[in-house]
Design an enzyme around this catalytic site. Structure first.
Site, PDB file in Angstrom:
ATOM      1  N   LYS A 284     -72.339 -28.829 -75.069  1.00 26.10           N
ATOM      2  CA  LYS A 284     -73.065 -29.728 -75.989  1.00 26.10           C
ATOM      3  C   LYS A 284     -73.120 -29.129 -77.397  1.00 26.10           C
ATOM      4  O   LYS A 284     -72.823 -29.802 -78.383  1.00 26.10           O
ATOM      5  CB  LYS A 284     -74.487 -29.999 -75.459  1.00 26.10           C
ATOM      6  CG  LYS A 284     -74.515 -30.625 -74.063  1.00 26.10           C
ATOM      7  CD  LYS A 284     -75.917 -30.906 -73.585  1.00 26.10           C
ATOM      8  CE  LYS A 284     -76.752 -29.683 -73.347  1.00 26.10           C
ATOM      9  NZ  LYS A 284     -76.243 -28.765 -72.273  1.00 26.10           N
TER      10      LYS A 284
ATOM     11  N   ARG B 229     -84.499 -34.524 -71.730  1.00 27.80           N
ATOM     12  CA  ARG B 229     -84.114 -33.781 -70.531  1.00 27.80           C
ATOM     13  C   ARG B 229     -84.873 -34.254 -69.293  1.00 27.80           C
ATOM     14  O   ARG B 229     -84.594 -33.773 -68.191  1.00 27.80           O
ATOM     15  CB  ARG B 229     -84.488 -32.315 -70.748  1.00 27.80           C
ATOM     16  CG  ARG B 229     -83.331 -31.397 -70.947  1.00 27.80           C
ATOM     17  CD  ARG B 229     -83.902 -30.017 -71.185  1.00 27.80           C
ATOM     18  NE  ARG B 229     -82.947 -29.011 -70.923  1.00 27.80           N
ATOM     19  CZ  ARG B 229     -82.159 -28.474 -71.862  1.00 27.80           C
ATOM     20  NH1 ARG B 229     -82.223 -28.880 -73.092  1.00 27.80           N
ATOM     21  NH2 ARG B 229     -81.321 -27.531 -71.538  1.00 27.80           N
TER      22      ARG B 229
ATOM     23  N   ARG C 245     -70.171 -16.603 -72.578  1.00 28.26           N
ATOM     24  CA  ARG C 245     -70.676 -17.023 -73.897  1.00 28.26           C
ATOM     25  C   ARG C 245     -71.271 -15.817 -74.640  1.00 28.26           C
ATOM     26  O   ARG C 245     -72.002 -15.027 -74.060  1.00 28.26           O
ATOM     27  CB  ARG C 245     -71.757 -18.099 -73.729  1.00 28.26           C
ATOM     28  CG  ARG C 245     -72.429 -18.432 -75.056  1.00 28.26           C
ATOM     29  CD  ARG C 245     -73.204 -19.708 -75.030  1.00 28.26           C
ATOM     30  NE  ARG C 245     -74.291 -19.739 -74.065  1.00 28.26           N
ATOM     31  CZ  ARG C 245     -75.023 -20.819 -73.819  1.00 28.26           C
ATOM     32  NH1 ARG C 245     -74.780 -21.945 -74.455  1.00 28.26           N
ATOM     33  NH2 ARG C 245     -75.980 -20.783 -72.918  1.00 28.26           N
TER      34      ARG C 245
ATOM     35  N   ARG D  81     -76.864 -14.579 -74.089  1.00 21.46           N
ATOM     36  CA  ARG D  81     -78.210 -15.170 -74.151  1.00 21.46           C
ATOM     37  C   ARG D  81     -79.023 -14.719 -72.938  1.00 21.46           C
ATOM     38  O   ARG D  81     -78.477 -14.615 -71.835  1.00 21.46           O
ATOM     39  CB  ARG D  81     -78.080 -16.703 -74.175  1.00 21.46           C
ATOM     40  CG  ARG D  81     -78.770 -17.321 -75.371  1.00 21.46           C
ATOM     41  CD  ARG D  81     -78.396 -18.746 -75.556  1.00 21.46           C
ATOM     42  NE  ARG D  81     -78.952 -19.618 -74.522  1.00 21.46           N
ATOM     43  CZ  ARG D  81     -78.784 -20.930 -74.512  1.00 21.46           C
ATOM     44  NH1 ARG D  81     -78.094 -21.507 -75.468  1.00 21.46           N
ATOM     45  NH2 ARG D  81     -79.303 -21.671 -73.554  1.00 21.46           N
TER      46      ARG D  81
ATOM     47  N   ARG E 212     -81.155 -22.972 -63.650  1.00 23.07           N
ATOM     48  CA  ARG E 212     -81.058 -24.026 -64.678  1.00 23.07           C
ATOM     49  C   ARG E 212     -80.242 -25.200 -64.169  1.00 23.07           C
ATOM     50  O   ARG E 212     -80.582 -26.361 -64.427  1.00 23.07           O
ATOM     51  CB  ARG E 212     -80.430 -23.458 -65.964  1.00 23.07           C
ATOM     52  CG  ARG E 212     -81.368 -22.559 -66.750  1.00 23.07           C
ATOM     53  CD  ARG E 212     -80.628 -21.688 -67.744  1.00 23.07           C
ATOM     54  NE  ARG E 212     -79.941 -22.427 -68.778  1.00 23.07           N
ATOM     55  CZ  ARG E 212     -78.966 -21.918 -69.539  1.00 23.07           C
ATOM     56  NH1 ARG E 212     -78.561 -20.678 -69.348  1.00 23.07           N
ATOM     57  NH2 ARG E 212     -78.412 -22.649 -70.466  1.00 23.07           N
TER      58      ARG E 212
HETATM   59  P1  AP5 Z   1     -72.128 -24.415 -75.322  1.00 27.75           P
HETATM   60  O1  AP5 Z   1     -71.588 -25.372 -76.317  1.00 27.75           O
HETATM   61  O2  AP5 Z   1     -72.987 -23.299 -75.796  1.00 27.75           O
HETATM   62  O3  AP5 Z   1     -72.821 -25.221 -74.110  1.00 27.75           O
HETATM   63  P2  AP5 Z   1     -74.201 -26.052 -74.077  1.00 27.75           P
HETATM   64  O4  AP5 Z   1     -73.955 -27.266 -73.264  1.00 27.75           O
HETATM   65  O5  AP5 Z   1     -74.733 -26.234 -75.454  1.00 27.75           O
HETATM   66  O6  AP5 Z   1     -75.028 -25.013 -73.228  1.00 27.75           O
HETATM   67  P3  AP5 Z   1     -76.555 -24.529 -73.342  1.00 27.75           P
HETATM   68  O7  AP5 Z   1     -76.681 -23.372 -72.375  1.00 27.75           O
HETATM   69  O8  AP5 Z   1     -76.938 -24.249 -74.778  1.00 27.75           O
HETATM   70  O9  AP5 Z   1     -77.279 -25.777 -72.812  1.00 27.75           O
HETATM   71  P4  AP5 Z   1     -78.692 -25.863 -72.246  1.00 27.75           P
HETATM   72  O10 AP5 Z   1     -78.913 -27.318 -72.305  1.00 27.75           O
HETATM   73  O11 AP5 Z   1     -78.893 -25.219 -70.934  1.00 27.75           O
HETATM   74  O12 AP5 Z   1     -79.517 -24.921 -73.239  1.00 27.75           O
HETATM   75  P5  AP5 Z   1     -80.496 -25.225 -74.444  1.00 27.75           P
HETATM   76  O13 AP5 Z   1     -80.273 -24.222 -75.483  1.00 27.75           O
HETATM   77  O14 AP5 Z   1     -80.452 -26.666 -74.814  1.00 27.75           O
HETATM   78  O15 AP5 Z   1     -70.858 -23.830 -74.504  1.00 27.75           O
HETATM   79  C1  AP5 Z   1     -71.034 -22.839 -73.503  1.00 27.75           C
HETATM   80  C2  AP5 Z   1     -69.871 -21.818 -73.599  1.00 27.75           C
HETATM   81  O16 AP5 Z   1     -68.659 -22.462 -73.224  1.00 27.75           O
HETATM   82  C3  AP5 Z   1     -69.638 -21.253 -75.001  1.00 27.75           C
HETATM   83  O17 AP5 Z   1     -69.237 -19.924 -74.874  1.00 27.75           O
HETATM   84  C4  AP5 Z   1     -68.475 -22.103 -75.569  1.00 27.75           C
HETATM   85  O18 AP5 Z   1     -67.676 -21.376 -76.498  1.00 27.75           O
HETATM   86  C5  AP5 Z   1     -67.700 -22.446 -74.301  1.00 27.75           C
HETATM   87  N1  AP5 Z   1     -67.118 -23.787 -74.323  1.00 27.75           N
HETATM   88  C6  AP5 Z   1     -67.732 -24.924 -74.722  1.00 27.75           C
HETATM   89  N2  AP5 Z   1     -66.915 -25.990 -74.554  1.00 27.75           N
HETATM   90  C7  AP5 Z   1     -65.766 -25.496 -74.017  1.00 27.75           C
HETATM   91  C8  AP5 Z   1     -64.540 -26.099 -73.601  1.00 27.75           C
HETATM   92  N3  AP5 Z   1     -64.328 -27.424 -73.710  1.00 27.75           N
HETATM   93  N4  AP5 Z   1     -63.555 -25.301 -73.086  1.00 27.75           N
HETATM   94  C9  AP5 Z   1     -63.771 -23.949 -72.972  1.00 27.75           C
HETATM   95  N5  AP5 Z   1     -64.905 -23.328 -73.351  1.00 27.75           N
HETATM   96  C10 AP5 Z   1     -65.896 -24.095 -73.859  1.00 27.75           C
HETATM   97  O19 AP5 Z   1     -81.914 -25.002 -73.749  1.00 27.75           O
HETATM   98  C11 AP5 Z   1     -82.308 -23.706 -73.323  1.00 27.75           C
HETATM   99  C12 AP5 Z   1     -83.651 -23.792 -72.636  1.00 27.75           C
HETATM  100  O20 AP5 Z   1     -84.653 -24.317 -73.555  1.00 27.75           O
HETATM  101  C13 AP5 Z   1     -83.765 -24.720 -71.413  1.00 27.75           C
HETATM  102  O21 AP5 Z   1     -83.315 -24.083 -70.241  1.00 27.75           O
HETATM  103  C14 AP5 Z   1     -85.257 -25.018 -71.399  1.00 27.75           C
HETATM  104  O22 AP5 Z   1     -85.976 -23.920 -70.890  1.00 27.75           O
HETATM  105  C15 AP5 Z   1     -85.605 -25.136 -72.869  1.00 27.75           C
HETATM  106  N6  AP5 Z   1     -85.466 -26.522 -73.362  1.00 27.75           N
HETATM  107  C16 AP5 Z   1     -84.545 -26.962 -74.271  1.00 27.75           C
HETATM  108  N7  AP5 Z   1     -84.685 -28.285 -74.490  1.00 27.75           N
HETATM  109  C17 AP5 Z   1     -85.713 -28.688 -73.694  1.00 27.75           C
HETATM  110  C18 AP5 Z   1     -86.301 -29.957 -73.455  1.00 27.75           C
HETATM  111  N8  AP5 Z   1     -85.857 -31.072 -74.074  1.00 27.75           N
HETATM  112  N9  AP5 Z   1     -87.318 -30.022 -72.564  1.00 27.75           N
HETATM  113  C19 AP5 Z   1     -87.776 -28.920 -71.948  1.00 27.75           C
HETATM  114  N10 AP5 Z   1     -87.252 -27.687 -72.122  1.00 27.75           N
HETATM  115  C20 AP5 Z   1     -86.225 -27.574 -72.994  1.00 27.75           C
END
Ligand code: AP5
Length: 214
Positions: A14, A88, A127, A160, A171
Site C-alpha cells: 500500500k 481497517r 523491508r 520495523r 497482524r
Molecule cells: P509496503 O509498501 O511497505 O507495504 P504496506 O502494505 O504499506 O505494508 P504495511 O506493513 O505498512 O501495512 P500495514 O497496513 O500493516 O501497516 P501500517 O503502517 O498501516 O511494502 C512492503 C515491502 O514490500 C517493502 O519492502 C516494499 O519495498 C516491498 N514491496 C512492495 N510492493 C512490492 C511489489 N509489488 N513487489 C516486490 N516488493 C514489493 O500500520 C501499522 C500498525 O498501525 C497496525 O498494525 C496497527 O497497529 C496500527 N494502525 C494503523 N492504521 C490503523 C487503523 N486504521 N486502525 C487501527 N490501528 C491502525
C-alpha cells in the site's frame, strides 16, 4: 473533496503504491505513519499506541477516526486524499462514509491489493525503512544503492519493530478477521476494484493508476 482508499493486508504494498499518488496531487494519509509519528514524539497517544503496534494489534477506532476527522475538517473542496491503512474495521468504514458526507466529500474508489501470505512474509522480513526520512526499501525487490543506507540522505535503514515474524503472523490474523470484511462492505456499494499485488512494483503501480484514469 475526493478520497481514494487503498485496502490490503500488511505488506501488500500500500505504501509503495501510494508514493505515485503524491505526484498526482493526492495527500497520502497513512494512519500507520501518523501513529509512528506520535510514537516518535512520545505524545500520550504515542505512548499508548506503541504498546498496540509492537504487539501487532489495532489502536482503537475512536483514536483513529478522531485523527481522520481532524484532517478532513481542515480540508478544502479541491483536496484529494489517498487513505492507506484506513479504514481497517467496519466501524472505521462507516465513520469515513459519515465524515465524507459531513464535510462534503466523496469516495471516488476503493482499491484492494490482493497478495498471498507467503509473499507478505517475504516482503515484510526484507523491508527496510530509513530512520530519518522514512523511505521504504526491500533488500531483494527494491534495494538501496548502498547496503543499509538510504539513497536520499545516506542515513541508516532499519527493520520495523512490528515486522518480526511472530508479529507479522498476528497482524495477518487480525487483518483477516477485522479488515478483510471491508471487501464485502465496499463490494456491496459497487465501489471496489481488485488488483493483483503479487506482480512487480511497476506492474502493480500501473494497474492501480490505469483504472483510475488519473
Ligand atoms: P509496503 O509498501 O511497505 O507495504 P504496506 O502494505 O504499506 O505494508 P504495511 O506493513 O505498512 O501495512 P500495514 O497496513 O500493516 O501497516 P501500517 O503502517 O498501516 O511494502 C512492503 C515491502 O514490500 C517493502 O519492502 C516494499 O519495498 C516491498 N514491496 C512492495 N510492493 C512490492 C511489489 N509489488 N513487489 C516486490 N516488493 C514489493 O500500520 C501499522 C500498525 O498501525 C497496525 O498494525 C496497527 O497497529 C496500527 N494502525 C494503523 N492504521 C490503523 C487503523 N486504521 N486502525 C487501527 N490501528 C491502525
Amino acid at each position: 473533496m475526493t478520497a481514494i482508499v487503498l485496502l490490503g493486508p500488511p505488506g501488500a504494498g500500500k505504501g509503495t503504491v501510494a508514493e505515485v499518488f503524491s505526484e498526482k496531487g493526492y495527500t497520502h494519509i497513512s494512519t500507520g505513519e501518523l501513529l509512528r509519528e506520535e510514537i516518535l514524539q512520545e505524545t500520550p497517544l504515542g505512548v499508548e499506541a506503541k504498546l498496540r503496534l509492537d504487539d501487532g494489534k489495532f489502536v482503537s477506532d475512536e483514536i483513529v477516526v478522531g485523527m481522520i476527522r481532524n484532517i478532513l475538517g481542515k480540508a478544502g473542496a479541491a483536496d484529494k486524499f489517498l487513505f492507506d491503512g484506513f479504514p481497517r474495521t467496519l466501524i472505521q468504514a462507516e465513520s469515513l462514509d459519515r465524515l465524507l458526507h459531513e464535510f462534503g466529500g466523496r469516495l471516488a474508489e476503493v482499491v484492494q491489493l490482493d497478495c498471498p501470505d507467503e509473499l507478505i512474509i517475504k516482503r515484510l522480513s526484507g523491508r527496510r525503512t530509513c530512520t530519518e526520512c522514512g523511505t521504504v526499501y526491500h533488500i531483494a525487490y527494491n534495494p538501496p544503492s548502498c547496503a543499509d543506507k538510504c539513497d536520499n540522505d545516506a542515513c541508516d535503514l532499519q527493520l520495523r519493530s512490528d515486522d518480526a515474524p511472530d508479529t507479522v503472523r498476528k497482524r495477518l490474523g487480525i487483518y483477516k478477521e477485522r479488515t478483510a470484511p471491508l471487501i464485502d462492505y465496499y463490494q456491496g456499494k459497487g465501489a471496489i476494484r481488485r488488483v493483483d499485488a503479487s506482480l512487480s512494483i511497476e506492474e502493480v503501480r500501473n494497474a492501480v493508476l490505469e483504472g483510475l484514469g488519473t
